[in-house]
Enzyme design. Structure first.
Site, mmCIF file in Angstrom:
data_model
loop_
_atom_site.group_PDB
_atom_site.id
_atom_site.type_symbol
_atom_site.label_atom_id
_atom_site.label_comp_id
_atom_site.label_asym_id
_atom_site.label_seq_id
_atom_site.Cartn_x
_atom_site.Cartn_y
_atom_site.Cartn_z
ATOM 1 N N LEU A 123 45.864 -33.624 -34.650
ATOM 2 C CA LEU A 123 45.998 -35.316 -34.561
ATOM 3 C C LEU A 123 46.959 -35.148 -33.194
ATOM 4 O O LEU A 123 47.942 -34.523 -33.098
ATOM 5 C CB LEU A 123 46.515 -35.667 -35.893
ATOM 6 N N ASP A 124 46.658 -36.295 -32.582
ATOM 7 C CA ASP A 124 47.725 -36.664 -31.295
ATOM 8 C C ASP A 124 49.223 -36.713 -31.861
ATOM 9 O O ASP A 124 49.391 -37.222 -33.217
ATOM 10 C CB ASP A 124 47.332 -37.943 -30.513
ATOM 11 N N ARG A 125 50.003 -36.419 -31.174
ATOM 12 C CA ARG A 125 51.657 -36.502 -31.630
ATOM 13 C C ARG A 125 51.796 -37.889 -32.040
ATOM 14 O O ARG A 125 52.367 -38.159 -32.958
ATOM 15 C CB ARG A 125 52.362 -36.269 -30.358
#
Length: 226
Positions: free
Chosen positions: A60-62
């Site tokens: 998951l993106d930050r």
């Protein structure tokens, strides 16, 4: 950890093979070149008696919040890895976008490639010669200038949802890379649910994560009659 120091309080599901947590926005899943705090720093608290900490089975993106699946040991990670790599996992995201479609549902079929040959760069672009990328979308609500979307990525490319929305003319609210938002803005993208067909003779494991606090205002506006 952003917003909380208790990773156990963010546990949504647990069995012998997999954990699903509600990852807070702002916390990277994996260490990056700049260093700093990551989810890995907190995973020892989720061993629950096993000799090793769990590991993330996907990315998951930050700045994306929500459902993240963790494999509890090597065999579990391998099984989860096959599910994600074969696109067998049903992933549902919520996003609030600027503007939006007049239609109520549709699909975005747009190949993606990296903007740069630098392996440290994750920024992507639309490219006819890139990797096939497909996203289904459905409108869940509208408000003046905003649309609440349910996004279902069929493929799992880096930044797929962010690029697909931006290229469609309705960037995700708070996106500084693809939507022109100021740096430090809160990205309105949330991994709402996972459906994991992990056990052949059982129904898929379905897990949902509640909307994060930073999205509640926009979601509330979009749920009102347009």
């Amino acid at each position: 950890m952003p917003h909380t120091t208790d990773i156990g309080a963010r546990l949504l599901y647990r069995d012998a093979l997999v954990l699903v947590i509600d990852k807070p926005a702002g916390l990277p899943v994996h260490p990056g070149p700049r260093g700093g705090e990551t989810l890995t720093d907190h995973l020892d608290a989720l061993r629950f008696g096993l000799p090793r900490r769990p590991e993330a089975a996907h990315r998951l993106d930050r700045d994306t919040s929500g459902c993240l699946a963790l494999g509890r040991h090597a065999k579990a990670l391998a099984r989860l890895g096959k599910l994600f790599s074969s696109n067998a996992v049903d992933k549902t995201y919520w996003a609030v976008v600027s503007g939006g479609q007049t239609d109520d549902l549709g699909s975005i079929d747009l190949p993606l490639a990296r903007r740069s040959s630098d392996p440290r760069s994750w920024w992507m672009k639309a490219d006819p010669a890139g990797d096939p990328s497909l996203t289904h979308w459905r409108v869940l609500g509208r408000s003046e200038g905003l649309t609440w979307l349910e996004l279902k990525p069929v493929t799992g490319r880096t930044h797929q949802l962010r690029v697909h929305c931006a290229e469609s003319g309705w960037p995700i609210l708070g996106d500084p890379i693809y939507g022109g938002a100021p740096r430090g803005s809160a990205l309105h993208l949330h991994a709402r649910a996972l459906s994991l067909p992990l056990y052949p003779k059982r129904d898929p494991i379905v897990v949902q994560a509640p909307a994060p606090a930073h999205m509640e205002g926009a979601l509330s506006r979009c749920s009102a009659p347009a």
